[in-house]
Design an enzyme around this catalytic site. Structure first.
Site, mmCIF file in Angstrom:
data_model
loop_
_atom_site.group_PDB
_atom_site.id
_atom_site.type_symbol
_atom_site.label_atom_id
_atom_site.label_comp_id
_atom_site.label_asym_id
_atom_site.label_seq_id
_atom_site.Cartn_x
_atom_site.Cartn_y
_atom_site.Cartn_z
ATOM 1 N N PHE A 31 0.861 -1.178 0.000
ATOM 2 C CA PHE A 31 0.000 0.000 0.000
ATOM 3 C C PHE A 31 0.901 1.234 0.000
ATOM 4 C CE2 PHE A 31 -2.722 3.195 2.093
ATOM 5 C CZ PHE A 31 -3.843 3.093 1.282
ATOM 6 N N TYR A 89 -10.814 -0.656 11.140
ATOM 7 C CA TYR A 89 -12.056 -0.189 10.518
ATOM 8 C C TYR A 89 -12.485 -1.043 9.332
ATOM 9 C CZ TYR A 89 -8.513 2.264 7.716
ATOM 10 O OH TYR A 89 -7.399 2.580 6.964
ATOM 11 N N LYS A 90 -11.741 -2.087 9.008
ATOM 12 C CA LYS A 90 -12.134 -2.974 7.916
ATOM 13 C C LYS A 90 -12.897 -4.166 8.486
ATOM 14 C CE LYS A 90 -8.027 -1.624 5.218
ATOM 15 N NZ LYS A 90 -8.667 -0.650 4.326
#
Length: 412
Positions: free
Chosen positions: A132, A226-227
């Site tokens: 990422f 948060y995933k």
């Protein structure tokens, strides 16, 4: 009803995790399908009430007393212990707080410092070349800060580039574009073989599949919440420091919250023992306690059960896409082998941005990564097999529609 619709109905009827769907706020609209949990997890129904209590009672009435009376001060370690079994870690090794990016920086610089305790000549950081982007940016900054050379490498090629100069290695467990699951045990062992420390980014695996941090001797790991952990937008990340390394962990971001005497206000810094030395500043309590409430959905669930359903969902999605989609219109770039697949399916598709926009307009929510990848994330706690079948069917309709428009000269 088609053969695949009937199969979806049978799979849903046999699904032991189907009852968990009621613990999440469902998207409005008939036939709505949410397949973007690898970007933002759905809202557990317990969270709004918990946050209202935190705001109205703990903050509104108790105020400063909540740091002790409501357990605010110990939340980073308490919630870390709640996450620990989901990533295969014993208690006392995870602290929650800050963003993933900040924790990657802390972990990577600390890894270099630990490596140099026994070999000051180690001056290279190896980073996953497919990572990422932010992880790459931070690795580059950490290399400048520590005087290291940064060496990008594709994970499968990493064992061949490691050597006595390697101080630290930064990997993503699951590739965010393709959903490829990298071999954590093998790559960790390869780094250890040359005396390097390894940092794993678990953003796309925590809560989706077994990780085995302790079992595989991982040194340091970070992950977002948060995933697949459904902590909410911007919920705090976590930092794992293996127990036997905690006394060596030298954070580049020391703060009053990680001090051995946080309220002593001493001018000299002395790190706290254990996981709390990974803290920095005042915890973001509202987000943190929303995360704690969200984690309640895991009280009677194992990661192994989630993984089994994840693989079944992604297998079924590929089966439906192959049955419904116009031939040659999409190409799966996610590995077919279970041992190499995370909990998402990535399809390469011409005009992917337009296709995803149309899908969302019809209630099937995934996302798009440039230049040509459709991403579909499968969160087993709230995604069912009928959702999967419908998503593939709508995708096929959209692909046929776009192809017809292009052929007629009316499309983009």
């Amino acid at each position: 009803m088609s053969e695949l619709e009937l199969k979806a109905e049978k799979l849903d009827a046999a699904d032991e995790l189907a009852v968990k769907r009621a613990e999440f706020v469902r998207e409005e609209g008939d036939g709505a399908v949410y397949l973007d949990g690898n970007s933002l997890g759905a809202l557990p129904v317990a969270v709004p009430g918990r946050i209202e209590d935190v705001v109205r009672r703990e903050w509104g009435e108790l105020r400063i007393r909540s740091w002790t009376e409501s357990g605010w001060w110990t939340a980073p370690e308490r919630i870390g212990d709640r996450i620990a079994p989901l990533v295969g870690a014993a208690a006392g090794q995870i602290v929650v707080g800050d963003s993933t990016s900040v924790n990657v920086f802390k972990a990577l610089v600390a890894a270099v410092r630990m490596a140099r305790l026994t070999d000051p000549g180690r001056n290279e950081i190896v980073v996953d070349a497919t990572t990422f982007p932010t992880d790459g940016y931070i690795a580059e900054s950490a290399a400048r800060m520590t005087g290291c050379t940064l060496r990008p490498a594709i994970p499968s090629e990493v064992p061949g580039v490691l050597g006595t100069r390697t101080a630290a290695v930064l990997f993503n467990h699951v590739d965010y574009r393709t959903g490829r699951l990298h071999d954590l045990p093998m790559l960790t062992a390869a780094a250890h073989l040359v005396g390097a420390y390894v940092v794993w980014d678990l953003c796309h695996s925590a809560g989706a599949l077994p990780v085995g941090l302790d079992a595989h001797g991982v040194d340091l790991a970070v992950g977002c919440t948060y995933k697949y952990l459904n902590g909410g937008p911007g919920s705090p990340a976590f930092l794992y420091v293996r127990e036997d390394l905690q006394d060596l962990f030298d954070s580049p971001l020391p703060g009053w919250n990680s001090h051995a005497e946080p309220f002593g206000m001493r001018p000299d810094y002395e790190p706290a023992p254990g996981a709390p030395r990974g803290r920095v500043g005042t915890p973001d309590i509202l987000s943190m306690l929303a995360l704690e409430a969200a984690l309640e959905v895991w009280d009677d669930v194992t990661v192994e059960a989630v993984r089994a359903k994840s693989l079944a969902l992604t297998d079924f999605f590929l089966e439906c896409v192959e049955a419904y989609a116009p031939e040659g219109r999409v190409e799966c770039v996610t590995p077919r082998a279970h041992r190499e697949r995370g909990s998402q399916i990535a399809l390469r598709c011409q005009g992917a941005g337009d296709v995803m926009e149309r899908l969302i307009g019809r209630g099937v929510v995934g996302d798009f990564r440039r230049p040509d990848v459709l991403r579909f994330g499968f969160a087993p706690l709230y995604v069912g097999f009928a959702d999967v079948e419908r998503a593939a069917r709508v995708l096929a309709d959209v692909l046929a529609e776009v192809s017809t428009e292009v052929s007629a000269g009316t499309g983009a």
